[in-house]
Design a protein around this motif. Sequence first.
Motif, short mmCIF file in Angstrom:
data_model
loop_
_atom_site.label_atom_id
_atom_site.label_comp_id
_atom_site.label_asym_id
_atom_site.label_seq_id
_atom_site.Cartn_x
_atom_site.Cartn_y
_atom_site.Cartn_z
N SER B 323 0.84 -1.21 0.00
CA SER B 323 0.00 0.00 0.00
C SER B 323 0.87 1.25 0.00
CB SER B 323 -0.97 -0.01 1.18
OG SER B 323 -0.24 0.01 2.38
N ALA B 324 2.01 1.20 0.71
CA ALA B 324 2.90 2.37 0.72
C ALA B 324 3.43 2.65 -0.69
CB ALA B 324 4.05 2.15 1.69
N VAL B 325 3.82 1.60 -1.39
CA VAL B 325 4.35 1.77 -2.75
C VAL B 325 3.27 2.30 -3.67
CG1 VAL B 325 5.20 0.55 -4.78
CG2 VAL B 325 6.11 -0.03 -2.54
N LYS B 326 2.08 1.71 -3.57
CA LYS B 326 1.04 2.09 -4.52
C LYS B 326 0.47 3.48 -4.25
CE LYS B 326 0.01 -2.47 -6.21
NZ LYS B 326 -0.85 -3.66 -6.21
N SER B 327 0.44 3.87 -2.97
CA SER B 327 -0.11 5.20 -2.69
C SER B 327 0.89 6.30 -3.03
CB SER B 327 -0.55 5.30 -1.23
OG SER B 327 0.58 5.13 -0.40
N HIS B 332 8.47 4.53 -11.07
CA HIS B 332 9.78 3.89 -11.00
C HIS B 332 9.88 3.02 -9.74
CE1 HIS B 332 14.07 3.23 -11.21
NE2 HIS B 332 14.19 3.70 -9.96
N LEU B 333 9.42 3.58 -8.62
CA LEU B 333 9.47 2.85 -7.36
C LEU B 333 8.61 1.58 -7.43
CD1 LEU B 333 10.95 3.52 -4.74
CD2 LEU B 333 8.82 4.46 -3.86
N LEU B 334 7.45 1.72 -8.06
CA LEU B 334 6.55 0.58 -8.22
C LEU B 334 7.22 -0.52 -9.02
CD1 LEU B 334 3.69 -0.60 -7.83
CD2 LEU B 334 2.99 0.61 -9.91
N GLU B 335 7.91 -0.12 -10.10
CA GLU B 335 8.60 -1.08 -10.94
C GLU B 335 9.73 -1.77 -10.15
OE1 GLU B 335 8.15 -2.56 -13.71
OE2 GLU B 335 10.14 -3.42 -14.05
N VAL B 336 10.47 -0.99 -9.36
CA VAL B 336 11.54 -1.58 -8.56
C VAL B 336 10.97 -2.58 -7.55
CG1 VAL B 336 13.26 -1.08 -6.78
CG2 VAL B 336 13.14 0.35 -8.83
N TRP B 337 9.88 -2.19 -6.90
CA TRP B 337 9.23 -3.09 -5.94
C TRP B 337 8.82 -4.39 -6.63
CZ3 TRP B 337 3.65 -4.04 -5.33
CH2 TRP B 337 3.35 -4.78 -4.17
N ARG B 338 8.33 -4.26 -7.84
CA ARG B 338 7.90 -5.47 -8.57
C ARG B 338 9.11 -6.32 -8.97
NH1 ARG B 338 2.73 -2.60 -11.40
NH2 ARG B 338 1.31 -3.30 -9.76
N ARG B 339 10.20 -5.67 -9.35
CA ARG B 339 11.38 -6.47 -9.69
C ARG B 339 11.88 -7.24 -8.48
NH1 ARG B 339 14.70 -2.47 -13.90
NH2 ARG B 339 13.00 -2.43 -15.43
#
Lengths: 397, 389
Positions: B323-327, B332-339
């Motif tokens: 939720s922190a990443v998505k909010s 870029h951060l979202l993509e890093v989190w997914r990687r």
Amino acid sequence: MRILELGWEFPPQKSGGLGTACEGICRGLLRLGHDVTFFMPSAPERDDIALVGANSIHQDNPTDGSLTPYSIASSLLPYHSETSYQDTPHPFEGGYGASLFEEVQRFASVAAQFARKGAFDVIHAHDWMTFPAASAIRHLAQVPIAAHVHSLEIDRAPQGANQTIMDMEKQGLQAADAIICVSGRTKSMVIDQYGIESKKIHVAHNAAFPVTRPRKKHPWGSDKLVVYLGRITHQKGPETFVLAAAQLLQYMQDVQFIMAGDGDLLRPMIERVTDARLQRHFHFTGFLKDNHASDLLAMADLYVLPSVSEPFGIAPLEAMLHGVPVIVTNQAGVVEVMPSAPRVDHWDVVGLSDWMQRILTNDDLANELVRSGAKDLTAVSWDHTAETISQILQNLA
Amino acid sequence: MRLCFYFQVHQPYRLNRTYSIFDIGTRTSYFDDSLNQSVMSRVSQNCYLPTNKLLLDLIRQWDMRCAFSITQTALSQMKQWVPEVIDSFTALFETGRVELLSESSHHSLASVYSMAEFCDQVRLHTVTCKQHLQAPSRIFRNTELIYFDQVAEAVSQLNLDAMLCEGSQSVLGWRSPNHVYRGPSSVKLLPRHFQFSDDVAFRFANQAWEGYPLTAHKYAKWLEQSTLEADCINVFLDYETFGEHHKSSSGILDFLTQLPAAVHKTRSMTFATPSEVVDNCRPRDVLAVPNPVSWADSARDLSTWAGNHMQRALLEDLYALESAVKSRGDAHLLEVWRRLQTSDHFYYLSTKTDADGAVHQYFNPFTSPYHAYMVTHHILTDMRLKLNA
């Protein structure tokens, strides 16, 4: 005095306090004007201090007042094919690997060969690995021996002490003309364990090099940083640290624990911390080089030495010199020079956790501990240690 | 009888193994570009490029069919370092005989830890594929064939018709893998025939195996012998089997070259894509699979990625950031989190010491699972601090 130091490690090649102590002592003895030769299995390259490796020697005369490089050729070459036999220098690995005993014996014979060429007034041998070498030299050259005890086998492995090592310790200590222990604690253990008469045993406490490094910010903002720094082995008490951290985290959340070092208990500690889901507050670094260890201390708010059995323990001094309050166990020799540091027994998880909480939540207390610790340390320096040792050696030579 | 080949194409963004505790809060590059580039280039030369070329010939010559899944992490690394690989896959898809499967974009365990993130990744993968290859079909494959009832329900919500699953006893019970089945919400299931798949993927080059050497002719004979009472045989494996896991010197590419002719000669089998299998084979039964099953290791469950406390603790920490990443709304951060979600990172933390453990060493940048733990933990700590979570 021409002193032959027999050692097993010297910075940057080291696994613990032994190498650090040897450096501190040698530098101190040099400053006192002694002619010091440090002989070890395989010498690291150093610009400031020249060391003698048993594995590579193109010998030359020692120059006065400095540590001098030598090399020794030996015919005892294990693991070598016939063809490379002639030209390859003697392959000492140093360290504490599988061939340690064999290497200790070989080191003794090479050291004896080496000592015969130089003229030394006294031999100063550091821990059991070098005791056979000291005996071998004395057998040939009648030079007096001071045996320096940095740690005993029963410190390192209280439950599974190695009998061969204990025998070597005993023989070496009995044969020595004087024994130098890093603490009063170690002195009484030498007496209890090996029945050696107290009058030939002296205490020369270890010290630490002055620190000029400024405090560093850590990335956890206002969280407090509690540091464990040392080998992660039973002797150092990592379990107590983890358990006390778990206990403290029930009462405060704004704290981070760092367990820096490597050792056979690193894996079990990682498993324990993750099993208890403490990992958001608990970090492992693996082995740290000296400059990184110093970086870590420069960021710390509290240093803990939870040792089960610690002959001395240099790291708490280093922490103090970085301006960090420390908690030590009653089972560490370092308490003899840090009378004002809070201390607990190594099994006292609740006591340790309480002290951590008190210091981390009370800045006045933390500052006061730093101040009183600094006062304790005014009498502690490698020069001072070296003076004590110099006196003992002079009486032998 | 329909013979269905599916190949998984995947490469993770391997972590920077030198990331230390002192990098937390200062170093933002989590991934080892030079290592990732060199692995991608090597696998492209050994497998993707030569095997794609070979398949193109076989498709033209023998009307061969097959399916691929290509993870977003593989696709973006191809785009970055060996774009000609994307062209060669495009050529395959343009034949109309090669199917591109739908999947979760980052080869993640999201289906186990966050269904919302799982659905986001499936949709993201579709968008990315449309951009660089073509739209994926309505057949789904989950990371390492992880399957349980809830995934089928989510897949159905995503308007997908069918999905692949492991053909193990824990999925099928007494049933044969040679049929199509149905899961919850009418999602059709294609079970992997693990024996025929592993003959090629694992045993092909094993000289101690009684089937060695495996020729196309021998393999086609084996397949033919099980066509009685079979609607389909699903051979699902890593694409890197061809030229990378088994180097071309093992004869693996010759095996593939001769396979269509050998299959053709039996006259009882035809190649089919998963869509063609689903369209033509009636589901024989409804399966209930409450606990996750995968194609990995001998345990064929989640123990490969979530078998020890290090793995579970870090997975929990990672997904706790969702939720922190998505909010944050930072792409870029979202993509890093997914990687970071890519299952390989957790695979490297496995402490299994048997034959499965040896397989885990492949492509592994770390010296031990504990080394992997420390690095992964530092990186997650940095990310959590960045998010103030």
